[in-house]
Design an enzyme around this catalytic site. Structure first.
Site, short mmCIF file in Angstrom:
data_model
loop_
_atom_site.label_atom_id
_atom_site.label_comp_id
_atom_site.label_asym_id
_atom_site.label_seq_id
_atom_site.Cartn_x
_atom_site.Cartn_y
_atom_site.Cartn_z
N GLU A 91 0.77 -1.32 0.14
CA GLU A 91 0.01 -0.29 0.16
C GLU A 91 0.97 1.29 0.29
O GLU A 91 1.57 0.93 0.75
CB GLU A 91 -0.81 -0.29 1.31
CG GLU A 91 -1.63 -1.07 1.22
CD GLU A 91 -2.89 -0.85 3.05
OE1 GLU A 91 -3.72 -1.76 2.26
OE2 GLU A 91 -2.34 -0.13 3.72
N CYS A 104 2.97 8.55 1.86
CA CYS A 104 3.45 7.49 2.47
C CYS A 104 3.52 6.22 1.65
O CYS A 104 2.95 5.25 1.66
CB CYS A 104 2.16 6.85 3.97
SG CYS A 104 3.08 5.76 4.90
N CYS A 111 4.24 -7.05 7.89
CA CYS A 111 5.32 -6.96 8.91
C CYS A 111 4.76 -8.00 10.07
O CYS A 111 4.03 -8.91 10.17
CB CYS A 111 4.73 -5.37 9.68
SG CYS A 111 5.87 -4.71 10.80
N CYS A 115 3.18 -5.28 16.80
CA CYS A 115 2.22 -4.25 17.01
C CYS A 115 0.32 -4.44 17.12
O CYS A 115 -0.08 -4.94 16.20
CB CYS A 115 1.97 -2.90 16.84
SG CYS A 115 4.05 -2.12 16.46
N CYS A 118 -2.09 -2.60 14.72
CA CYS A 118 -2.25 -2.02 13.90
C CYS A 118 -2.27 -3.01 12.94
O CYS A 118 -2.77 -4.43 12.90
CB CYS A 118 -1.11 -2.27 13.10
SG CYS A 118 0.47 -1.18 11.87
N CYS A 335 -2.21 1.43 7.87
CA CYS A 335 -1.17 1.37 7.62
C CYS A 335 -2.17 -1.03 7.38
O CYS A 335 -2.45 -0.62 8.24
CB CYS A 335 -0.49 0.70 7.71
SG CYS A 335 0.75 1.97 8.06
#
Length: 347
Positions: A91, A104, A111, A115, A118, A335
């Site tokens: 993205e 961005c 990832c 977290c 997220c 995200c």
């Protein structure tokens, strides 16, 4: 076929010299790819025919193709799902700000930081992105903007992934952005966001490239931060803030600490007081981010009154503070959300 997009001028020149061609051809090729945004070797008219034929036979200029696009109702935010040659998607977000066009950029596909707030980490990490793939995200949007006489003005490496665990590729990307044979961007127009990979914060400070550093904090004490951000167990809060202080002292750039506000989790006055104590005396600012809710996580943003109270406490205690202006909520601009829709077959 070797992909040339993302190679530096010296890498291009070395390749062409090995082919028996003069050094200046490297600069010509770089100008076509990066200044003129040309991907067809046959269109590179000042290159000799035999060189163009050899390039076409053994090399490609692969960038990125669009899979999906979402545009906010106010027209200020656009989110793109871009695919690379191997089918991996990432993205990239365009934000039309009062000070110019900001994008961005993702540094990894997915990832693995884990977290808790997220969406990027829900499906883990597929792989690191190359410098060329990060550059391809930039050029896709820059080419789009050029149709109306605009350009990318600022870049935040704040999309999916942890940039400082993909250090070499990210650093090469940043240097390519700055080169005068490319977009010629000032380092000060680039912001890198990290969850706090302490050794590489020190490493970045020593590079002598004054990019802006943004550190995701999200809690003022270790127990809660470890719950929200598992990386805190490896690099605890005191070490992260110490590295941030060093970065500010070394580069003379103000470090921004990102603090996602989650209703009833990290938004009370005791936590505001702890945050002031943690950052007092540092060349730093705090960016408060009311959480962009992720359905899979079940957390909500605080009320405007709680956000305002937290902000006012920091301000009254001489911490430079801003509340991030909301952009793209109607298109799920947080995200990982668009990519996840496609991964789960909802797109």
């Amino acid at each position: 076929m070797e992909n040339l997009f993302g190679k530096t001028l010296s890498e291009l020149t070395e390749m062409l010299v090995a082919w028996g061609m003069p050094k200046f051809r490297g600069k010509q090729l770089a100008d076509w790819m990066y200044k003129k945004s040309i991907t067809d070797f046959n269109a590179m008219q000042n290159l000799p025919k035999d060189m163009r034929e050899k390039l076409a036979a053994s090399c490609v200029i692969d960038r990125a193709s669009r899979v999906d696009q979402l545009d906010s109702v106010d027209g200020k935010t656009s989110k793109f799902l871009l695919n690379f040659a191997d089918g991996v998607g990432v993205e990239t977000v365009l934000m039309r700000q009062p000070y110019g066009n900001s994008i961005c950029v993702s540094s990894q596909a997915g990832c693995n930081m884990g977290c808790a707030f997220c969406a990027s980490t829900l499906h883990g990490m597929v792989r690191n992105l190359t410098a060329g793939e990060m550059l391809a995200q930039t050029y896709y949007i820059n080419d789009l903007l050029s149709q109306t006489g605009e350009k990318v003005d600022t870049i935040v490496i704040m999309g999916s992934g942890e940039p400082l665990t993909n250090y070499d590729n990210v650093l090469k990307y940043i240097r390519l952005l700055h080169e005068n044979y490319g977009l010629g961007m000032s380092y000060r127009s680039i912001t890198l966001s990290t969850s706090g990979i302490v050794p590489n914060i020190y490493r970045l400070a020593a590079e002598e490239i004054p990019v802006n550093l943004s550190i995701s904090l999200h809690a003022p004490e270790d127990a809660l931060r470890s719950e929200l951000m598992p990386i805190n167990r490896k690099y605890p809060l005191s070490e992260v803030v110490k590295a941030g202080r060093d970065y500010g002292d070394t580069t003379h750039r103000r470090v921004t600490y990102e603090y996602i506000l989650i209703d009833g989790v990290n938004d009370n006055m005791k936590q505001a007081k702890e945050l002031v104590g943690l950052l007092k005396g540092q060349l730093a600012s705090v960016n408060l981010i009311p959480i962009n809710p992720v359905a899979e996580r079940g957390w909500n943003r605080p009320s405007p009154a709680r956000i305002n109270a937290f902000e006012q406490y920091l301000d009254q205690h001489h911490i430079t503070v801003t509340v991030r202006r909301e952009m793209g909520n109607d298109i799920q601009a947080a995200c990982g959300q668009l990519r996840n829709r496609h991964l789960t077959g909802e797109g």
